[in-house]
Design an enzyme around this catalytic site. Structure first.
Site, PDB file in Angstrom:
ATOM      1  N   ASP A   1       0.859  -1.178   0.000  1.00 17.49           N
ATOM      2  CA  ASP A   1       0.000   0.000   0.000  1.00 17.49           C
ATOM      3  C   ASP A   1       0.901   1.235   0.000  1.00 17.49           C
ATOM      4  OD1 ASP A   1      -1.578   2.195   0.862  1.00 17.49           O
ATOM      5  OD2 ASP A   1      -3.036   0.793   1.700  1.00 17.49           O
TER       6      ASP A   1
ATOM      7  N   ARG B   1      15.133  10.342  -1.955  1.00 13.48           N
ATOM      8  CA  ARG B   1      16.257   9.512  -1.477  1.00 13.48           C
ATOM      9  C   ARG B   1      16.998   8.863  -2.625  1.00 13.48           C
ATOM     10  NH1 ARG B   1      12.496   7.514   2.171  1.00 13.48           N
ATOM     11  NH2 ARG B   1      12.149   5.551   1.087  1.00 13.48           N
TER      12      ARG B   1
ATOM     13  N   TYR C   1     -11.396  12.270  -4.374  1.00 15.11           N
ATOM     14  CA  TYR C   1     -10.579  11.981  -5.553  1.00 15.11           C
ATOM     15  C   TYR C   1      -9.999  13.271  -6.128  1.00 15.11           C
ATOM     16  CZ  TYR C   1      -9.278   9.887 -10.034  1.00 15.11           C
ATOM     17  OH  TYR C   1      -8.575   9.446 -11.135  1.00 15.11           O
TER      18      TYR C   1
END
Ligand code: UDP
Length: 344
Positions: free
Chosen positions: A68, A119, A158
């Site tokens: 997820d 990163r 949304y």
């Protein structure tokens, strides 16, 4: 945002696709494998379907992880050089049943991916949407339009989620120099839409194939512009390779009334299904058509598949799929903006 130099996808390059088991995500994975990339495909399967990746699961350069995007990325994702983020439920009938997960995918999830991009020095492509224009005040919609969105309506989870995602990408680019780009996808259709997805193309085709009434919401005179999924995926890759941040509209500028779409589907299938009128869901945008001049100029991209050809390919897919146990199409319940019945 100024952007980076163009960088074609290279053979062997490690690419992360989020929302990989979804309709657009699975087509994108296929294309990236064809391009020789190493694909790390992730999905929480909340609206995706592993079946969409069936043909790729054994491919040597492909790996799937159930993940997820709202959680810290799996260690396998560290060091990827590109990230495509398509992780978000996209069907109004579905996302309105899980508004919390929907808004979090585009906020918390996008933040996790931006940190990963920062990163890893990866370029992050965010799949945004024509919904950022809401019930647009200009027509066709150009990227410069700020939109007309109800922040507390049933579509807000949304629309506003995607708007926040765009804002976060811009903030990371400004503050940290993160390499990001934004694609605003207009209604995409094609094989691998789920029969019970709830969006108009799958609903009409499934209903016509099953001899059920075709559910037309409102007066059917609202418009959408439908883009075949292969065109969309080509546009996503072009944007990723361009180094340009966008935002850019990716859609087919040929506009269609819903009543006309129903007629085209009926004609293609030879269906005698009657039309049944249902109330228009709240905040349903009236007209939608992308201005794609920017995509043409900056990406050399435009759609190649016309609506009738794309619908014919989609009908063939559903014919084969419906030979399997059927999943009832999801329709909107009058006035509430939530789904009734059917599996999502
Ligand atoms: N729609 C319809 N019948 C259906 C599903 C949708 O008439 O069974 C209409 C819906 O009200 C909207 C358009 O089709 O005006 C496109 O809906 P969809 O859910 O596919 O996507 P949207 O563009 O609204 O996010």
């Amino acid at each position: 945002m100024s952007g980076a130099p163009p960088r074609p996808l290279a053979s062997g390059e490690r690419v992360l696709v989020c929302g990989a088991a979804g309709f657009v995500g699975s087509h994108l994975c296929e294309r990236l494998l064809q391009r020789g990339c190493e694909v790390l495909a992730v999905d929480n399967l909340i609206s995706g379907d592993l079946q969409n990746l069936a043909s790729m699961l054994d491919a040597p350069r492909f790996r799937f992880l159930r993940y997820d995007v709202c959680s810290p990325p799996p260690r396998e994702a560290e060091g990827v050089s590109r990230i495509f983020n398509l992780a978000c439920p996209a069907s109004p009938a579905h996302y309105q049943r899980i508004p919390v997960q929907t808004v979090l995918a585009s906020t918390l999830g996008v933040w996790q991916l931006l940190e990963l991009a920062r990163r890893s020095g990866a370029r992050l492509l965010q799949a945004s949407t024509s919904e950022v224009y809401g019930d647009a005040l200009e027509h066709p919609q150009q990227e410069s339009h700020w939109g007309h969105v109800n922040p507390v309506g049933p579509r807000a989870c949304y629309d506003e989620g995607k708007r926040c995602a765009e804002a976060m990408l811009v903030a990371y680019a400004q503050q940290y120099g993160t390499d990001v780009c934004i694609a605003r996808l207009f209604n995409t259709y094609g094989p691998r839409l789920r029969p019970g997805d709830g969006r108009v193309v799958s609903n009409f085709i499934v209903q016509a194939l099953q001899g059920e009434p075709i559910t037309l919401y409102g007066d059917g005179l609202q418009t959408r512009s439908f883009c075949y999924v292969d065109d969309t995926v080509r546009g996503l890759c072009a944007l990723m390779e361009s180094g340009w941040p966008g935002p850019v509209n990716l859609g087919n500028p040929s506009e269609c009334h819903m009543v006309e779409l129903a007629a085209r589907v009926q004609a293609l299938i030879g269906s005698a299904s009657p039309l049944v009128l249902r109330p228009l869901p709240p905040d349903d945008p009236r007209r939608r058509r992308p201005d794609i001049r920017l995509a043409r100029q900056r990406l050399g991209w435009w759609p190649e598949v016309g609506l009738d050809d794309g619908l014919a390919l989609t009908v063939s897919y559903f014919r084969a799929r419906l030979a399997l146990p059927p999943e009832a199409p999801v329709t909107m319940s009058p006035g509430l903006g939530t789904a009734e019945g059917g599996a999502c």
